[in-house]
Design an enzyme around this catalytic site. Structure first.
Site, PDB file in Angstrom:
ATOM      1  N   GLY A   1      18.770  16.161 -14.726  1.00  0.00           N
ATOM      2  CA  GLY A   1      20.154  16.335 -14.298  1.00  0.00           C
ATOM      3  C   GLY A   1      20.393  15.802 -12.903  1.00  0.00           C
ATOM      4  N   SER A   2      21.321  16.431 -12.197  1.00  0.00           N
ATOM      5  CA  SER A   2      21.770  15.928 -10.907  1.00  0.00           C
ATOM      6  C   SER A   2      20.924  16.487  -9.763  1.00  0.00           C
ATOM      7  CB  SER A   2      23.236  16.324 -10.679  1.00  0.00           C
ATOM      8  OG  SER A   2      23.329  17.731 -10.479  1.00  0.00           O
ATOM      9  N   PRO A   3      20.865  15.765  -8.630  1.00  0.00           N
ATOM     10  CA  PRO A   3      20.141  16.282  -7.464  1.00  0.00           C
ATOM     11  C   PRO A   3      20.701  17.603  -6.954  1.00  0.00           C
ATOM     12  CG  PRO A   3      20.548  13.924  -7.230  1.00  0.00           C
ATOM     13  CD  PRO A   3      21.328  14.382  -8.432  1.00  0.00           C
TER      14      PRO A   3
ATOM     15  N   CYS B   1      21.141   7.758 -16.190  1.00  0.00           N
ATOM     16  CA  CYS B   1      20.524   7.720 -14.861  1.00  0.00           C
ATOM     17  C   CYS B   1      19.854   6.382 -14.581  1.00  0.00           C
ATOM     18  CB  CYS B   1      19.517   8.854 -14.704  1.00  0.00           C
ATOM     19  SG  CYS B   1      18.210   8.863 -15.946  1.00  0.00           S
TER      20      CYS B   1
ATOM     21  N   GLU C   1      13.725  15.252 -13.224  1.00  0.00           N
ATOM     22  CA  GLU C   1      14.094  13.894 -13.645  1.00  0.00           C
ATOM     23  C   GLU C   1      15.550  13.712 -13.231  1.00  0.00           C
ATOM     24  OE1 GLU C   1      15.409  10.697 -14.880  1.00  0.00           O
ATOM     25  OE2 GLU C   1      16.006  12.018 -16.519  1.00  0.00           O
TER      26      GLU C   1
END
Length: 439
Positions: free
Chosen positions: A188-190, A248, A210
Site C-alpha cells: 500500500g501507501s507510505p 506502483c 511493498e
C-alpha cells in the site's frame, strides 16, 4: 476484538501443533489454491470488473495468471526451498558438520491492496504457505467484491484452521495491529506503512512493506523509427495498461531531450487512440478510478492552473463513472504535487532535458524509485544508468515485465534488458543482479 483474538488464537494453535511444517501440508494447500483459481476464474474476473472495471484480458493477465504462475512455481520448488543447506565449518571443528535449516516464522498477517486485489492478496499467501506459516489475510475494503470473494471462497479450499480471511475497514485493521504477529506483510501507501511499522515495533514484529513511488522512464533518441514505435507502444502499455496507471510499478513520468518531445507526444497520441480510443464516453480496455476519493485526488492534480496549462492531450473527466481519460502533460512545474507525489492514475508528465544524460541527476535528486525504465541502444548510457542510479528494479527497453519474473524478489536489484521487438529471453545471475536479455 474478541472475534479477532479468537481467530488469532486458533491459527496460532494450529501452527504450534506442527502440521503446517510438513511438505505434504504445504503442497496440498498450494494445489488447493490452484484448484480455487481454475474453478472460480469467471467469478474472479467478474469481481474485478465490478470493483475496478478491469477488462477480462487484463484481469487474467495481471491477477489470475500471476497467481497461477506463482503457485505453480512454489509447488515445484517448495521441497528444494525446505531442504537444509550445507553449512561451512572451519577445519578446526573437524569432523563436525553444519547445516542451515529454514524454519517458518509462525502466524503471518497480510494486508492486501485494492489495485490488484486478487494477486496482491494471494501471492503473499503463497509465500507464507510455502514457508510453513499460518495466515490471516485482510483484503482491501476498497475492492469489496474481491474481498467478499476471498472471504467466502478461501475457506472452501484452504485449511480453515490455518488460513483465515478477515473483512472490514480501518477499524478492523487497527484491531489487528494491536495484536502480536510473527510477521506482517503490507502492500500500500507510505502513509499507511508508517502506521503499520509503528504498531509492529511495539512487539518487535518483522515487517515487509511493498510500497509505491514515482517510477521514471528515460527515453533516449533511438536510431530508427521502428525501434521508436516499439518503445512508445511499451510506454503506453506500461503507463495505462496496468489498472489505468493505478499500479506502483507503472510509469509515472518520462524524461526526454527537448527537441525529441514533439515526436514523442505525437506517437503517444497515436497509440493511446489505437489502444484505448479517443472519446471519453467510449474508452475501452481501461480500468476506472477505484472510488470517489481517489477520483478527486487525481482530478485535483489537474485543477492546479499551472499544471492544467501544460496539458497537451486529454484532461477530460467523467465524474459519474469515475473515469479520467489518458492525459499527457509537457513540463508541469517540478514543485507541483503531480511531480512530488505518486500520481497513481492516468496522467503522464513529460519532462524535457537538454541532454538525456541529465536524466541521471534528475532521478538522483528525488526519492529512490521503485522502478526505472530506460529505452536506449547506447551501451555507455546503459552502464551509467546502471552504476549511477539506485532503484528497486531497472529495465532496459521495456516496462513492467520484471513483475512477472518470480525469481526477482530474491535478488537485490532486478536489471532487465530486452531488445526492441524480440521476445526470446535468456538470463544469468551475476553479482546479485539479475539480467534479462536476448540470446
Amino acid at each position: 476484538m474478541d472475534r479477532v483474538e479468537e481467530m488469532l488464537g486458533e491459527v496460532r494453535r494450529t501452527f504450534k501443533g506442527g502440521r503446517t511444517r510438513g511438505v505434504e501440508w504445504r503442497k496440498a494447500q498450494l494445489q488447493a489454491l490452484l484448484n480455487l483459481l481454475a474453478e472460480n476464474e469467471d467469478k474472479i474476473i467478474e469481481a474485478l470488473r465490478q470493483d475496478l472495471g478491469k477488462h477480462p484480458v487484463e484481469a487474467y493477465r495481471d491477477e489470475v495468471g500471476v497467481v497461477k504462475k506463482s503457485a505453480t512455481n512454489a509447488f515445484r520448488c517448495v521441497e528444494k526451498w525446505m531442504a537444509p543447506q550445507k553449512g561451512r565449518i572451519p577445519v578446526v571443528f573437524f569432523p563436525a558438520r553444519g547445516a542451515v535449516v529454514s524454519e517458518p516464522l509462525g502466524v503471518v498477517l497480510i494486508f492486501a491492496s485494492w489495485n490488484f486485489p486478487i494477486s496482491l492478496a494471494l501471492d503473499p499467501v503463497i509465500g507464507a504457505i510455502s514457508a510453513g506459516n499460518t495466515v490471516v489475510l485482510k483484503p482491501s475494503d476498497l475492492a469489496p467484491k474481491c474481498s467478499s470473494f476471498l472471504a467466502n471462497t478461501i475457506p472452501l479450499y484452504l485449511d480453515p484452521e490455518a488460513i483465515k480471511v478477515v473483512e472490514g475497514g480501518k477499524d478492523i485493521s487497527e484491531q489487528l495491529l494491536q495484536l502480536k504477529w510473527d510477521k506482517i506483510f503490507f502492500t500500500g501507501s507510505p502513509q499507511v506503512a508508517r502506521l503499520i511499522m509503528s504498531a509492529a515495533a511495539k512487539h518487535l514484529t518483522p515487517v515487509t512493506l511493498e510500497l509505491g513511488g514515482k517510477c521514471p522512464t528515460i527515453l533516449d533518441t533511438l536510431s530508427n523509427s521502428s525501434d521508436l514505435q516499439v518503445a512508445v507502444k511499451r510506454i503506453v502499455g506500461g503507463k495505462w495498461g496496468p489498472c489505468n496507471g493505478q499500479a506502483c510499478i507503472g510509469i509515472d513520468y518520462v524524461l526526454v531531450e527537448t527537441q525529441f518531445a514533439p515526436v514523442l507526444i505525437e506517437l503517444l497520441k497515436k497509440f493511446i487512440k489505437r489502444f484505448y480510443g479517443e472519446n471519453l464516453k467510449t474508452l475501452e480496455n481501461l480500468a476506472r478510478i477505484v472510488n470517489k476519493h481517489h477520483f478527486e485526488r487525481v482530478h485535483n492534480l489537474l485543477k492546479d492552473p499551472n499544471v492544467a496549462a501544460t496539458i497537451v492531450y486529454g484532461g477530460s473527466v467523467d465524474e459519474e463513472n469515475m473515469v479520467i481519460e489518458p492525459t499527457i502533460l509537457l513540463n508541469p512545474p517540478l514543485d507541483a504535487e503531480i511531480m512530488t507525489e505518486e500520481i497513481f492514475g492516468p496522467l503522464l508528465p513529460i519532462i524535457t532535458l537538454n541532454n538525456i544524460e541529465e536524466s541521471i541527476q534528475f532521478i538522483n535528486s528525488r526519492p529512490k524509485p521503485l522502478a526505472i525504465y530506460a529505452f536506449t541502444k547506447n551501451d555507455s548510457l546503459k552502464e551509467k544508468i546502471l552504476q549511477e542510479t539506485s532503484s528497486g528494479s531497472l529495465t532496459f527497453n521495456d516496462a513492467i515485465i520484471q513483475l512477472t519474473h518470480y525469481h526477482s524478489e530474491a535478488l537485490v536489484r532486478v536489471v532487465s534488458d530486452v531488445t526492441m521487438g524480440s521476445s526470446l529471453l535468456t538470463h544469468s545471475v551475476t553479482k546479485k543482479q539479475f539480467y534479462i536479455g536476448v540470446s
